[in-house]
Design an enzyme around this catalytic site. Structure first.
Site, PDB file in Angstrom:
ATOM      1  N   ARG A 171       0.649  -1.335  -0.018  1.00  0.00           N
ATOM      2  CA  ARG A 171       0.100  -0.203  -0.112  1.00  0.00           C
ATOM      3  C   ARG A 171       0.819   1.419   0.076  1.00  0.00           C
ATOM      4  NH1 ARG A 171      -3.822  -0.442   5.109  1.00  0.00           N
ATOM      5  NH2 ARG A 171      -3.260   1.559   5.854  1.00  0.00           N
ATOM      6  N   ARG A 175       5.359   7.530  -6.552  1.00  0.00           N
ATOM      7  CA  ARG A 175       4.776   8.476  -7.661  1.00  0.00           C
ATOM      8  C   ARG A 175       5.918   9.366  -8.421  1.00  0.00           C
ATOM      9  NH1 ARG A 175       1.006  10.422  -3.871  1.00  0.00           N
ATOM     10  NH2 ARG A 175      -0.599   9.235  -3.818  1.00  0.00           N
ATOM     11  N   ARG A 248      -0.384  -7.680  16.543  1.00  0.00           N
ATOM     12  CA  ARG A 248       0.404  -6.579  17.178  1.00  0.00           C
ATOM     13  C   ARG A 248      -0.656  -5.589  17.936  1.00  0.00           C
ATOM     14  NH1 ARG A 248       4.966  -6.804  18.434  1.00  0.00           N
ATOM     15  NH2 ARG A 248       5.906  -4.849  17.958  1.00  0.00           N
ATOM     16  N   ARG A 279       5.395   6.669  15.477  1.00  0.00           N
ATOM     17  CA  ARG A 279       4.765   7.857  14.925  1.00  0.00           C
ATOM     18  C   ARG A 279       4.246   8.772  16.093  1.00  0.00           C
ATOM     19  NH1 ARG A 279       0.372   5.005  10.771  1.00  0.00           N
ATOM     20  NH2 ARG A 279      -0.469   3.599  12.315  1.00  0.00           N
ATOM     21  N   GLU A 299       2.790   6.627  19.425  1.00  0.00           N
ATOM     22  CA  GLU A 299       2.415   5.216  19.145  1.00  0.00           C
ATOM     23  C   GLU A 299       3.476   4.216  19.297  1.00  0.00           C
ATOM     24  OE1 GLU A 299      -0.601   5.534  15.794  1.00  0.00           O
ATOM     25  OE2 GLU A 299       0.234   3.636  15.105  1.00  0.00           O
ATOM     26  N   TYR A 347      -6.511  -7.080   8.021  1.00  0.00           N
ATOM     27  CA  TYR A 347      -6.485  -5.506   8.217  1.00  0.00           C
ATOM     28  C   TYR A 347      -7.234  -5.033   7.288  1.00  0.00           C
ATOM     29  CZ  TYR A 347      -4.870  -1.207   9.695  1.00  0.00           C
ATOM     30  OH  TYR A 347      -4.632  -0.065   9.979  1.00  0.00           O
ATOM     31  N   ASP A 349      -9.332  -1.476   6.112  1.00  0.00           N
ATOM     32  CA  ASP A 349      -9.563   0.099   6.490  1.00  0.00           C
ATOM     33  C   ASP A 349     -11.038   0.110   6.512  1.00  0.00           C
ATOM     34  OD1 ASP A 349      -6.877   0.947   6.015  1.00  0.00           O
ATOM     35  OD2 ASP A 349      -7.179   1.054   4.021  1.00  0.00           O
TER      36      ASP A 349
HETATM   37  P1  FAD Z   1     -13.594  -2.688  15.740  1.00  0.00           P
HETATM   38  O1  FAD Z   1     -13.592  -0.927  15.766  1.00  0.00           O
HETATM   39  O2  FAD Z   1     -12.310  -3.127  16.465  1.00  0.00           O
HETATM   40  O3  FAD Z   1     -14.958  -2.842  16.645  1.00  0.00           O
HETATM   41  C1  FAD Z   1     -15.036  -4.050  17.237  1.00  0.00           C
HETATM   42  C2  FAD Z   1     -15.689  -3.807  18.598  1.00  0.00           C
HETATM   43  O4  FAD Z   1     -16.235  -4.898  19.248  1.00  0.00           O
HETATM   44  C3  FAD Z   1     -14.713  -2.985  19.670  1.00  0.00           C
HETATM   45  O5  FAD Z   1     -15.203  -1.993  20.257  1.00  0.00           O
HETATM   46  C4  FAD Z   1     -14.463  -3.975  20.831  1.00  0.00           C
HETATM   47  O6  FAD Z   1     -14.443  -3.409  21.968  1.00  0.00           O
HETATM   48  C5  FAD Z   1     -15.790  -4.823  20.534  1.00  0.00           C
HETATM   49  N1  FAD Z   1     -15.716  -6.245  21.231  1.00  0.00           N
HETATM   50  C6  FAD Z   1     -14.567  -7.087  20.926  1.00  0.00           C
HETATM   51  N2  FAD Z   1     -15.017  -8.369  21.613  1.00  0.00           N
HETATM   52  C7  FAD Z   1     -16.184  -8.213  22.362  1.00  0.00           C
HETATM   53  C8  FAD Z   1     -16.565  -8.935  23.511  1.00  0.00           C
HETATM   54  N3  FAD Z   1     -16.224 -10.090  23.683  1.00  0.00           N
HETATM   55  N4  FAD Z   1     -17.745  -8.363  23.802  1.00  0.00           N
HETATM   56  C9  FAD Z   1     -18.158  -7.030  23.742  1.00  0.00           C
HETATM   57  N5  FAD Z   1     -17.418  -6.181  22.676  1.00  0.00           N
HETATM   58  C10 FAD Z   1     -16.574  -6.786  22.168  1.00  0.00           C
HETATM   59  N6  FAD Z   1      -8.864   2.612   8.727  1.00  0.00           N
HETATM   60  C11 FAD Z   1      -8.876   3.653   7.559  1.00  0.00           C
HETATM   61  O7  FAD Z   1      -9.564   3.392   6.702  1.00  0.00           O
HETATM   62  N7  FAD Z   1      -7.961   4.559   7.759  1.00  0.00           N
HETATM   63  C12 FAD Z   1      -7.101   4.841   8.545  1.00  0.00           C
HETATM   64  O8  FAD Z   1      -6.358   5.784   8.828  1.00  0.00           O
HETATM   65  C13 FAD Z   1      -6.846   3.552   9.717  1.00  0.00           C
HETATM   66  N8  FAD Z   1      -6.082   3.919  10.513  1.00  0.00           N
HETATM   67  C14 FAD Z   1      -5.889   2.982  11.490  1.00  0.00           C
HETATM   68  C15 FAD Z   1      -4.966   3.241  12.577  1.00  0.00           C
HETATM   69  C16 FAD Z   1      -4.641   2.188  13.467  1.00  0.00           C
HETATM   70  C17 FAD Z   1      -3.738   2.222  14.547  1.00  0.00           C
HETATM   71  C18 FAD Z   1      -5.759   1.158  13.803  1.00  0.00           C
HETATM   72  C19 FAD Z   1      -5.727   0.155  14.762  1.00  0.00           C
HETATM   73  C20 FAD Z   1      -6.636   0.884  12.591  1.00  0.00           C
HETATM   74  C21 FAD Z   1      -6.906   1.898  11.704  1.00  0.00           C
HETATM   75  N9  FAD Z   1      -7.937   1.785  10.597  1.00  0.00           N
HETATM   76  C22 FAD Z   1      -7.822   2.571   9.576  1.00  0.00           C
HETATM   77  C23 FAD Z   1      -8.699   0.397  10.324  1.00  0.00           C
HETATM   78  C24 FAD Z   1     -10.086   0.709  11.130  1.00  0.00           C
HETATM   79  O9  FAD Z   1      -9.727   1.168  12.562  1.00  0.00           O
HETATM   80  C25 FAD Z   1     -11.025  -0.324  11.112  1.00  0.00           C
HETATM   81  O10 FAD Z   1     -11.085  -0.420   9.709  1.00  0.00           O
HETATM   82  C26 FAD Z   1     -12.509  -0.207  11.596  1.00  0.00           C
HETATM   83  O11 FAD Z   1     -12.280   0.593  12.907  1.00  0.00           O
HETATM   84  C27 FAD Z   1     -12.735  -1.739  12.137  1.00  0.00           C
HETATM   85  O12 FAD Z   1     -14.341  -1.568  12.743  1.00  0.00           O
HETATM   86  P2  FAD Z   1     -14.603  -3.166  13.188  1.00  0.00           P
HETATM   87  O13 FAD Z   1     -16.073  -2.566  13.619  1.00  0.00           O
HETATM   88  O14 FAD Z   1     -14.380  -4.112  12.308  1.00  0.00           O
HETATM   89  O15 FAD Z   1     -13.736  -3.140  14.556  1.00  0.00           O
HETATM   90  N1  UDP Z   2       5.957   1.793   6.408  1.00  0.00           N
HETATM   91  C1  UDP Z   2       7.099   1.799   6.217  1.00  0.00           C
HETATM   92  N2  UDP Z   2       7.589   3.398   6.625  1.00  0.00           N
HETATM   93  C2  UDP Z   2       6.784   4.075   6.753  1.00  0.00           C
HETATM   94  C3  UDP Z   2       5.357   4.015   7.046  1.00  0.00           C
HETATM   95  C4  UDP Z   2       4.885   2.575   6.805  1.00  0.00           C
HETATM   96  O1  UDP Z   2       7.956   1.053   6.067  1.00  0.00           O
HETATM   97  O2  UDP Z   2       7.139   5.457   7.135  1.00  0.00           O
HETATM   98  C5  UDP Z   2       5.385   0.267   6.084  1.00  0.00           C
HETATM   99  C6  UDP Z   2       5.183  -0.481   7.268  1.00  0.00           C
HETATM  100  O3  UDP Z   2       5.570  -1.846   7.144  1.00  0.00           O
HETATM  101  C7  UDP Z   2       3.900  -0.380   7.800  1.00  0.00           C
HETATM  102  C8  UDP Z   2       3.221  -0.573   6.390  1.00  0.00           C
HETATM  103  O4  UDP Z   2       4.025   0.289   5.689  1.00  0.00           O
HETATM  104  O5  UDP Z   2       3.133  -1.673   8.669  1.00  0.00           O
HETATM  105  C9  UDP Z   2       1.657   0.222   6.239  1.00  0.00           C
HETATM  106  O6  UDP Z   2       1.886   1.322   6.748  1.00  0.00           O
HETATM  107  P1  UDP Z   2       0.574   2.516   6.936  1.00  0.00           P
HETATM  108  O7  UDP Z   2       0.895   3.489   7.968  1.00  0.00           O
HETATM  109  O8  UDP Z   2       0.118   2.767   5.657  1.00  0.00           O
HETATM  110  O9  UDP Z   2      -0.453   1.612   7.790  1.00  0.00           O
HETATM  111  P2  UDP Z   2      -0.915   1.799   9.303  1.00  0.00           P
HETATM  112  O10 UDP Z   2      -0.131   1.257  10.183  1.00  0.00           O
HETATM  113  O11 UDP Z   2      -1.749   3.272   9.375  1.00  0.00           O
HETATM  114  O12 UDP Z   2      -1.933   0.756   9.283  1.00  0.00           O
END
Ligand code: FAD
Ligand code: UDP
Length: 372
Positions: A171, A175, A248, A279, A299, A347, A349
């Site tokens: 991902r 460019r 993780r 970050r 983070e 994983y 989005d």
């Molecule tokens: P979750 O948001 O994990 O919801 C699941 C819920 O179930 C949680 O609230 C949990 O507490 C609950 N649950 C689990 N087990 C139980 C249980 N036994 N009883 C009761 N409740 C329970 N996506 C993007 O598009 N752009 C981004 O920039 C982006 N950045 C991210 C950065 C990070 C650090 C992370 C971790 C994710 C990121 N994502 C991003 C992904 C995004 O967070 C997810 O796609 C989305 O939130 C997933 O929704 P979900 O409902 O599947 O899961």
């Molecule tokens: N990554 C990297 N250098 C950076 C940012 C990302 O090598 O500066 C790699 C790293 O392996 C990471 C993956 O690209 O796990 C995806 O990163 P991104 O920030 O796009 O995803 P996020 O961690 O927000 O899900």
């Protein structure tokens, strides 16, 4: 039965399902073990700033129907993600683009940049990449790999780049234009007022119980509804009977600073091994904030244990094979719909989750999915 659906998890998947089922006349109970709704997209207001409590979230999609769907709950701003990388004090633009190539090699034209990268790829000698390291070297060459990918990736995943699957870095686009936009998608932005507003709107008028863990009260909860929508960890649902899937985790350290502008950008990645965090997020910049103070979040990647939040599935061959066994079991649970990031062990989005939840709703209600 008191409810048609018990929805385990008030994240994006659970909230969409609950909203759409309620719209179709069904009665839903949504539970979450956390003390708030919205799952990982939860934003909390601190010092007048919407803080992304579980890491930076930027919505992006090329599907206009999904974009219109999320915009029907809350208006989005025009934020474009342009992260900056800090490698041992030197700054580089991300994703890899003409600005980065100028910063690395002082090349000024796409032709010069292409020649430089081609030379480095040739020097790597890799023909048939088998892992993340080889994939990166064969795509971008050594300079970019060693300064901007290797150490960040190993810190993020707690594993050697040679032991990681190549798709993790697919991902990161390359460019040959001076364009720092991290995403290639047509639509991008941040909800004005923060993400929690989206799930607030979706769950309006729906019964929600917080601080309720499904596994602590499984019998009572199962007895309340005809069907379950389960968005928690799939291996936990089956009592980890085949073994535990790996994740993780992350530790977030939030700090308030008495300054208007701490780092001049929403996202700065620290790509060296010495800095313990991956970050720093400065939340106000997601919404062009002008508050007197600022809030930053560091983070720190961590190994996951059953006491931690599972943020990133580790989709290597071993875990994917284990997931398949749970997936096969889940097919036999006719009254349970498994969905979202944790139940699918992928994983995703946000736009993937929106699309999948809406697709599952269409299947459940025997409708044509108009969001594809
Ligand atoms: P979750 O948001 O994990 O919801 C699941 C819920 O179930 C949680 O609230 C949990 O507490 C609950 N649950 C689990 N087990 C139980 C249980 N036994 N009883 C009761 N409740 C329970 N996506 C993007 O598009 N752009 C981004 O920039 C982006 N950045 C991210 C950065 C990070 C650090 C992370 C971790 C994710 C990121 N994502 C991003 C992904 C995004 O967070 C997810 O796609 C989305 O939130 C997933 O929704 P979900 O409902 O599947 O899961
Ligand atoms: N990554 C990297 N250098 C950076 C940012 C990302 O090598 O500066 C790699 C790293 O392996 C990471 C993956 O690209 O796990 C995806 O990163 P991104 O920030 O796009 O995803 P996020 O961690 O927000 O899900």
């Amino acid at each position: 039965m008191k409810y048609d659906f018990l929805i385990v998890g008030a994240g994006l998947y659970g909230s969409i399902f609950a909203h759409e089922a309620t719209k179709r006349g069904k009665k839903c109970l949504v539970i979450d073990k956390r003390n708030h709704i919205a799952g990982n997209i939860y934003c909390e207001k601190m010092e007048g700033i919407n803080v992304h409590r579980y890491g930076a979230h930027i919505f992006h999609t090329s599907n206009k129907k999904i974009w219109d769907y999320v915009n029907s709950f809350v208006e989005f701003n025009r934020y474009t993600n342009c992260p900056v990388a800090n490698y041992k004090g030197e700054l580089f633009n991300l994703p890899f683009n003409m600005n980065t190539f100028y910063q690395l090699w002082k090349v000024k034209t796409p032709e010069e940049a292409k020649a430089k990268i081609a030379e480095q790829i040739l020097a790597s000698g890799i023909r048939n990449p088998q892992n993340l390291e080889e994939q990166a070297l064969s795509l971008v060459g050594g300079d970019i790999y060693y300064k901007l990918i290797k150490e960040y990736t190993e810190k993020q995943w707690g594993r050697k780049a040679k032991d990681l699957p190549a798709f993790i870095i697919k991902r990161l686009p390359i460019r040959y234009t001076f364009d720092n936009n991290y995403f290639n998608d047509t639509y991008q932005g941040i909800p004005i007022g923060g993400y929690t507003e989206i799930t607030n709107k979706m769950l309006e008028g729906i019964d929600v119980e917080l601080n309720v863990d499904f596994f602590q009260e499984r019998e009572r909860l199962t007895g309340l509804a005809d069907k379950i929508v389960y968005t928690g960890m799939i291996d936990e649902y089956f009592g980890y009977k085949f073994g535990t899937l790996e994740y993780r985790s992350l530790k977030f350290e939030h700090e308030v600073h008495d300054t208007q502008n701490y780092q001049g950008n929403a996202v700065v990645n620290y790509t060296d091994a010495e800095t313990p965090y991956t970050r720093i997020i400065e939340h106000k910049h997601f919404e062009f904030g002008t508050q007197e103070k600022t809030i930053i979040t560091k983070e720190y990647p961590q190994e996951w244990t059953k006491k931690d939040e599972p943020y990133y599935p580790v989709n290597d061959d071993m875990n994917d094979a284990l997931f398949k066994k749970y997936k096969a079991l889940s097919k036999a649970e006719s009254n349970v719909i498994f969905g979202g990031r944790l139940a699918d062990y992928k994983y995703y989005d946000m736009h993937h989750v929106v699309g999948l939840a809406l697709k599952r709703v269409a299947e459940e209600f025997k409708e044509v999915n108009v969001f594809e």
